[in-house]
Design an enzyme around this catalytic site. Structure first.
Site, mmCIF file in Angstrom:
data_model
loop_
_atom_site.group_PDB
_atom_site.id
_atom_site.type_symbol
_atom_site.label_atom_id
_atom_site.label_comp_id
_atom_site.label_asym_id
_atom_site.label_seq_id
_atom_site.Cartn_x
_atom_site.Cartn_y
_atom_site.Cartn_z
ATOM 1 N N ASN A 14 0.843 -1.200 0.000
ATOM 2 C CA ASN A 14 0.000 0.000 0.000
ATOM 3 C C ASN A 14 0.881 1.254 0.000
ATOM 4 O O ASN A 14 0.642 2.211 0.736
ATOM 5 C CB ASN A 14 -0.960 -0.005 1.199
ATOM 6 C CG ASN A 14 -2.092 0.999 1.033
ATOM 7 O OD1 ASN A 14 -2.403 1.417 -0.077
ATOM 8 N ND2 ASN A 14 -2.701 1.391 2.134
ATOM 9 N N GLU A 40 1.543 -3.136 -5.002
ATOM 10 C CA GLU A 40 1.153 -1.741 -4.748
ATOM 11 C C GLU A 40 2.347 -0.911 -4.254
ATOM 12 O O GLU A 40 2.320 -0.316 -3.186
ATOM 13 C CB GLU A 40 -0.024 -1.653 -3.771
ATOM 14 C CG GLU A 40 -1.360 -1.963 -4.432
ATOM 15 C CD GLU A 40 -2.538 -1.318 -3.724
ATOM 16 O OE1 GLU A 40 -2.928 -0.205 -4.138
ATOM 17 O OE2 GLU A 40 -3.078 -1.917 -2.785
ATOM 18 N N ASP A 156 -1.191 -10.284 -4.137
ATOM 19 C CA ASP A 156 -2.527 -9.887 -3.726
ATOM 20 C C ASP A 156 -3.462 -10.278 -4.864
ATOM 21 O O ASP A 156 -3.498 -9.620 -5.903
ATOM 22 C CB ASP A 156 -2.558 -8.383 -3.458
ATOM 23 C CG ASP A 156 -3.934 -7.875 -3.060
ATOM 24 O OD1 ASP A 156 -4.881 -8.685 -3.024
ATOM 25 O OD2 ASP A 156 -4.058 -6.669 -2.799
ATOM 26 N N ASN A 158 -6.764 -10.527 -4.577
ATOM 27 C CA ASN A 158 -8.044 -9.827 -4.433
ATOM 28 C C ASN A 158 -9.244 -10.762 -4.568
ATOM 29 O O ASN A 158 -10.310 -10.354 -5.031
ATOM 30 C CB ASN A 158 -8.137 -8.658 -5.430
ATOM 31 C CG ASN A 158 -7.634 -7.360 -4.827
ATOM 32 O OD1 ASN A 158 -8.000 -6.999 -3.709
ATOM 33 N ND2 ASN A 158 -6.780 -6.658 -5.556
ATOM 34 N N HIS A 256 -2.376 -4.690 4.605
ATOM 35 C CA HIS A 256 -2.159 -6.123 4.422
ATOM 36 C C HIS A 256 -1.073 -6.600 5.394
ATOM 37 O O HIS A 256 -0.263 -5.800 5.872
ATOM 38 C CB HIS A 256 -1.693 -6.430 2.999
ATOM 39 C CG HIS A 256 -2.734 -6.221 1.950
ATOM 40 N ND1 HIS A 256 -3.354 -7.253 1.296
ATOM 41 C CD2 HIS A 256 -3.260 -5.071 1.430
ATOM 42 C CE1 HIS A 256 -4.210 -6.764 0.407
ATOM 43 N NE2 HIS A 256 -4.163 -5.440 0.475
#
Length: 267
Positions: A14, A40, A156, A158, A256
């Site tokens: 992130n 990310e 990730d 998702n 995360h």
């Protein structure tokens, strides 16, 4: 060749600048993984130069998004790869910075470590349809790759695959990340698709302990109202060498948590 432990971590940052400001580097120095796959990154090449080219003795290999402050993946490795693949050949999704593959090939074996960031559909129907397009074209890519080499894909994804992979599964059946079509894609990938969900191989019944992502809304993290969105997906030969898995929650580097697996193979 003798086998040895290979410690592999996956973490959605992130934002690399944000995660490192929250102590990520100290943790990595203590944990000393052989490799960390991150998603990310949310940075451009000038942001990385001279600061994030390397991380705790690991060299970084990046696939950055064209759009500023968006997506981006990397693999940081202590071992020098024989080849680096940036993107997987998608005209739509490669500009979003979603795939980097490090190949560690010898005359006797072919092996890859991949960091991937699957699209999220939570912002609306347009992005959900983009997510479905990604899944449709990414599946055959993984099948072609599996036919020629062993690999571990970290990332990730998702998608929470099963009801035990999120706290409030009944309330999320119509929400992105737990839609029937997404779950069916994962079921196919882990069935006829031939890949192994390494966490579930090692922890087949874990529920509350398995979560890797928590919403920033309300008290989701404090109450552990989470989702398991971060995976190690491996070909059977490498999955069979997995010895232990840990999700680190003592510190919060992003929304995360890092997922670390000890494998019994060499880079």
């Amino acid at each position: 060749m003798q086998h040895s432990s290979f410690k592999l971590t996956s973490l959605n940052l992130n934002g690399i600048r944000s995660a490192t400001s929250k102590g990520l580097e100290n943790w990595l120095a203590q944990e000393a993984p052989d490799c960390i796959c991150v998603q990310e990154v949310k940075a451009q090449a000038p942001d990385l130069a001279g600061r994030f080219d390397d991380l705790c003795g690991m060299r970084g290999y990046f696939h950055l998004a064209d759009k500023k402050g968006y997506s981006g993946v990397a693999v940081y490795s202590r071992h020098e790869p024989s080849e680096v693949r940036i993107g997987y050949g998608s005209t739509e999704f490669d500009p979003e910075g979603r795939y980097v593959e490090l190949r560690f090939d010898t005359p006797t074996r072919k092996r890859s470590i991949i960091s991937a960031y699957f699209p999220s559909g939570s912002s609306g129907e347009e992005r959900q349809q983009a997510k479905f397009r990604f899944l449709a074209e990414f599946y055959p890519h993984l099948q072609l790759l599996r036919a020629e080499r062993d690999f571990v894909l970290c990332g990730d994804v998702n998608i929470a695959h099963q009801e035990i992979d999120l706290k409030n599964w009944k309330g999320n059946r119509k929400n992105s990340g737990f839609l029937p079509e997404e779950r069916a894609w994962m079921t196919q990938l882990l069935g006829e698709g031939g890949l192994v969900d390494v966490y579930r191989q090692l922890e087949p019944t874990a529920t509350d302990a398995c979560y890797t992502w928590w919403s920033n809304r309300g008290q989701a993290y404090a109450k552990n109202v989470g989702w398991r969105l971060d995976y190690h997906l491996a070909t059977p030969a490498l999955a069979a060498t997995a010895r232990s898995v840990a999700i680190y929650k003592q510190e919060k580097f992003s929304d995360h948590a890092p997922v670390t697996v000890h494998y019994n193979f060499t880079a």
